[in-house]
Design a protein around this motif. Structure first.
Motif, short mmCIF file in Angstrom:
data_model
loop_
_atom_site.label_atom_id
_atom_site.label_comp_id
_atom_site.label_asym_id
_atom_site.label_seq_id
_atom_site.Cartn_x
_atom_site.Cartn_y
_atom_site.Cartn_z
N ARG A 253 0.84 -1.20 0.00
CA ARG A 253 0.00 0.00 0.00
C ARG A 253 0.87 1.26 0.00
NH1 ARG A 253 -5.26 -0.38 -1.44
NH2 ARG A 253 -4.31 -1.94 -2.76
N VAL A 254 1.94 1.23 0.81
CA VAL A 254 2.84 2.38 0.88
C VAL A 254 3.54 2.57 -0.46
CG1 VAL A 254 4.90 3.32 1.99
CG2 VAL A 254 3.16 2.15 3.36
N LYS A 255 3.99 1.46 -1.05
CA LYS A 255 4.68 1.53 -2.34
C LYS A 255 3.76 2.09 -3.42
CE LYS A 255 7.36 -1.86 -3.31
NZ LYS A 255 7.85 -3.21 -3.69
N MET A 256 2.48 1.68 -3.41
CA MET A 256 1.52 2.16 -4.40
C MET A 256 1.29 3.66 -4.25
SD MET A 256 -2.41 0.88 -5.10
CE MET A 256 -1.84 -0.82 -5.23
N ALA A 257 1.19 4.13 -3.01
CA ALA A 257 1.00 5.56 -2.77
C ALA A 257 2.19 6.36 -3.31
CB ALA A 257 0.81 5.83 -1.28
N LEU A 258 3.39 5.85 -3.08
CA LEU A 258 4.60 6.53 -3.55
C LEU A 258 4.65 6.57 -5.07
CD1 LEU A 258 7.13 5.03 -1.00
CD2 LEU A 258 6.39 7.41 -1.10
N GLN A 259 4.21 5.49 -5.73
CA GLN A 259 4.19 5.46 -7.19
C GLN A 259 3.24 6.51 -7.75
OE1 GLN A 259 3.12 1.37 -7.89
NE2 GLN A 259 5.24 0.67 -7.96
N ILE A 260 2.12 6.73 -7.06
CA ILE A 260 1.14 7.68 -7.55
C ILE A 260 1.65 9.12 -7.41
CG2 ILE A 260 -1.16 8.65 -7.09
CD1 ILE A 260 -2.03 5.79 -6.36
N ILE A 261 2.32 9.44 -6.31
CA ILE A 261 2.76 10.83 -6.10
C ILE A 261 4.14 11.10 -6.69
CG2 ILE A 261 1.34 11.15 -4.06
CD1 ILE A 261 5.06 10.54 -3.67
N GLU A 262 4.85 10.06 -7.11
CA GLU A 262 6.23 10.23 -7.57
C GLU A 262 6.39 11.27 -8.67
OE1 GLU A 262 10.01 7.48 -9.07
OE2 GLU A 262 7.99 6.63 -8.95
N PRO A 263 5.52 11.32 -9.72
CA PRO A 263 5.72 12.33 -10.77
C PRO A 263 5.70 13.76 -10.26
CG PRO A 263 4.18 10.64 -11.48
CD PRO A 263 4.41 10.41 -10.04
N SER A 264 4.76 14.08 -9.36
CA SER A 264 4.70 15.44 -8.84
C SER A 264 5.89 15.74 -7.94
CB SER A 264 3.40 15.66 -8.06
OG SER A 264 3.34 14.83 -6.94
N ILE A 287 -11.07 -1.71 4.31
CA ILE A 287 -11.89 -1.40 3.14
C ILE A 287 -10.97 -0.85 2.06
CG2 ILE A 287 -13.74 0.07 2.25
CD1 ILE A 287 -14.95 0.01 5.05
N SER A 288 -11.09 -1.39 0.86
CA SER A 288 -10.18 -1.07 -0.23
C SER A 288 -10.06 0.44 -0.46
CB SER A 288 -10.66 -1.74 -1.52
OG SER A 288 -9.82 -1.44 -2.60
N GLY A 289 -8.83 0.90 -0.53
CA GLY A 289 -8.56 2.30 -0.91
C GLY A 289 -8.41 3.27 0.24
N GLU A 290 -8.87 2.91 1.44
CA GLU A 290 -8.87 3.89 2.53
C GLU A 290 -7.47 4.27 2.99
OE1 GLU A 290 -13.14 3.48 4.78
OE2 GLU A 290 -11.48 2.29 5.55
N LEU A 291 -6.62 3.27 3.25
CA LEU A 291 -5.26 3.58 3.70
C LEU A 291 -4.50 4.31 2.60
CD1 LEU A 291 -3.02 3.42 5.79
CD2 LEU A 291 -2.44 1.15 4.91
N LEU A 292 -4.72 3.92 1.35
CA LEU A 292 -4.06 4.57 0.23
C LEU A 292 -4.42 6.05 0.18
CD1 LEU A 292 -2.25 3.89 -2.23
CD2 LEU A 292 -4.33 3.61 -3.55
N GLN A 293 -5.68 6.36 0.41
CA GLN A 293 -6.13 7.75 0.42
C GLN A 293 -5.42 8.54 1.52
OE1 GLN A 293 -10.36 8.17 0.73
NE2 GLN A 293 -10.28 10.37 1.04
N VAL A 294 -5.26 7.94 2.69
CA VAL A 294 -4.59 8.62 3.80
C VAL A 294 -3.13 8.91 3.46
CG1 VAL A 294 -3.80 8.34 6.18
CG2 VAL A 294 -6.12 7.67 5.55
N LEU A 295 -2.44 7.90 2.95
CA LEU A 295 -1.02 8.06 2.63
C LEU A 295 -0.80 9.14 1.58
CD1 LEU A 295 -0.07 4.27 2.49
CD2 LEU A 295 0.59 5.90 4.27
#
Length: 402
Positions: A253-264, A287-295
């Protein structure tokens, strides 16, 4: 490279708020500074009427209705104002931008800059208008919910069927807030997609687009469109009350969050530092997506603080660990820390530590609610020697296997 820098700065000024006047105001201010305009104004067009939203710079006289008759859809028009200045008329889907430049300005370059921003401007303006409509609807729904609560107190003897109907009507009053949170969550991936697409176009125009650049930009666009698609599914599940939980790996989950924000982060020259990462995969049911949203929200707040405070060697450090009966995720930055006088307010709704033209104040409030209420954990923060560290603590449950 100067032209590329101007384009990037203009791109980054768009869409930093869901309030139309704030978003347009910040955008016009950047356009004036970067393109050397002497005046800039934006008119919202609705049913052949126009409303001036923001005007900046040296005031000039003109008839906007007359200018509208001389503009063509999806085309930038240059209009002679007097012997010294020309007006640049920039027609958008729901608005008209009027900018004044000296006659000897490089209008070919100016047209290329404005054209590269058309899609992102239209998207951000539409998002702001949609948010205004949603807020109006939310006020109406909140009023209905208040009346329903009064009826509930007076009608305690209603049967179960009646109670269920009332509950459904009350739930609708919360939909405006939910949609606002989703719009806030979408803003970043939409910005990344737009920035990647514009980056490809600009580099191609300057013969700077390598095959590696193209592949990298394309991958980021695909990743973020997939994230947007997933968010739609999660929103649909919420409405249908299919709050399906699943086991996820915290490190993933942490890795996915970093991949999403990496370009900016790359655009803003922010280094991502990996701290202590638990080697053994940590499973957690949510629940799917909640932790990702927080990160993502915490990482974006760190990015904005670093940029706003003009830190030279910007970095964000993260870690994932297990301690006794807790999962601990930390996100630390070197943005200078949070002032003492506002420490007790940052988790309040609509309170923001950023400039009023940048933040809406719902990000950290939403993060706190998700972590404490849905994930049954705790979200805290503290100032370090160089900045701020956010700490997410989640309870470890025994995983049962069939």
């Amino acid at each position: 490279m100067n032209e590329l820098s101007i384009s990037y700065k203009c791109q980054n000024s768009i869409g930093n708020s869901l309030k139309l006047d704030e978003m347009i105001g910040e955008t016009l201010e950047t356009f004036i500074d970067e393109t050397k305009a002497t005046y800039a104004s934006f008119y919202l067009l609705d049913n052949k009427h126009n409303k001036n939203i923001v005007s900046l710079g040296k005031t000039i006289d003109y008839d906007v209705n007359n200018l509208l008759q001389q503009t063509n859809e999806n085309k930038i028009n240059i209009y002679k104002y007097d012997e010294v200045f020309n007006l640049l008329l920039y027609k958008l889907e729901k608005g008209l931008m009027v900018c004044s430049y000296e006659k000897d300005s490089d209008f070919s370059f100016l047209e290329s800059i404005y054209e590269s921003l058309r899609k992102k401007l239209n998207m951000s303006i539409n998002s702001c208008i949609n948010m205004m409509n949603l807020e109006n609807e939310n006020k109406k729904l909140s009023s209905k919910a208040s009346k329903l609560e009064e009826r509930i107190k007076k009608e305690k003897d209603l049967n179960k069927k009646k109670d269920k109907q009332i509950f459904e009507q009350m739930k609708m009053a919360q939909m405006g807030d939910l949609i606002g949170n989703i719009a806030h969550q979408w803003r970043q991936p939409l910005s990344i997609i737009s920035t990647a697409a514009s980056g490809m176009k600009i580099k191609q125009e300057h013969d700077m687009l390598s095959s590696e650049d193209f592949s990298s930009y394309a991958n980021k666009i695909v990743e973020n469109t997939q994230f947007l698609s997933t968010t739609i599914d999660e929103f649909r599940d919420y409405i249908q009350e299919s709050h399906k939980e699943k086991d996820v790996i915290i490190q993933d989950r942490v890795k996915m969050a970093l991949q999403i924000i990496e370009p900016s982060f790359d655009v803003n020259k922010i280094k991502i530092i990996e701290g202590n990462i638990e080697e053994e995969p940590i499973s957690f049911r949510l629940i799917s997506g909640e932790l990702l949203q927080v990160l993502i929200s915490i990482l974006n707040n760190a990015k904005d603080a670093l940029c706003e405070n003009k830190i030279e060697d910007k970095w964000v450090k993260y870690s994932v660990s297990k301690k006794e009966d807790k999962i601990i995720i930390t996100i630390e930055d070197n943005a200078g820390g949070i002032p003492k006088e506002i420490k007790n307010k940052i988790f309040n709704p609509y309170f923001t530590t950023k400039d009023k033209n940048v933040g809406t104040g719902i990000g950290l409030y939403n993060c706190f609610n998700i972590v404490t209420k849905s994930l049954k954990g705790n979200l805290t923060f503290g100032n370090t020697q160089l900045g701020t560290k956010f700490i997410i603590e989640l309870p470890i449950y025994e995983v049962t296997t069939n």
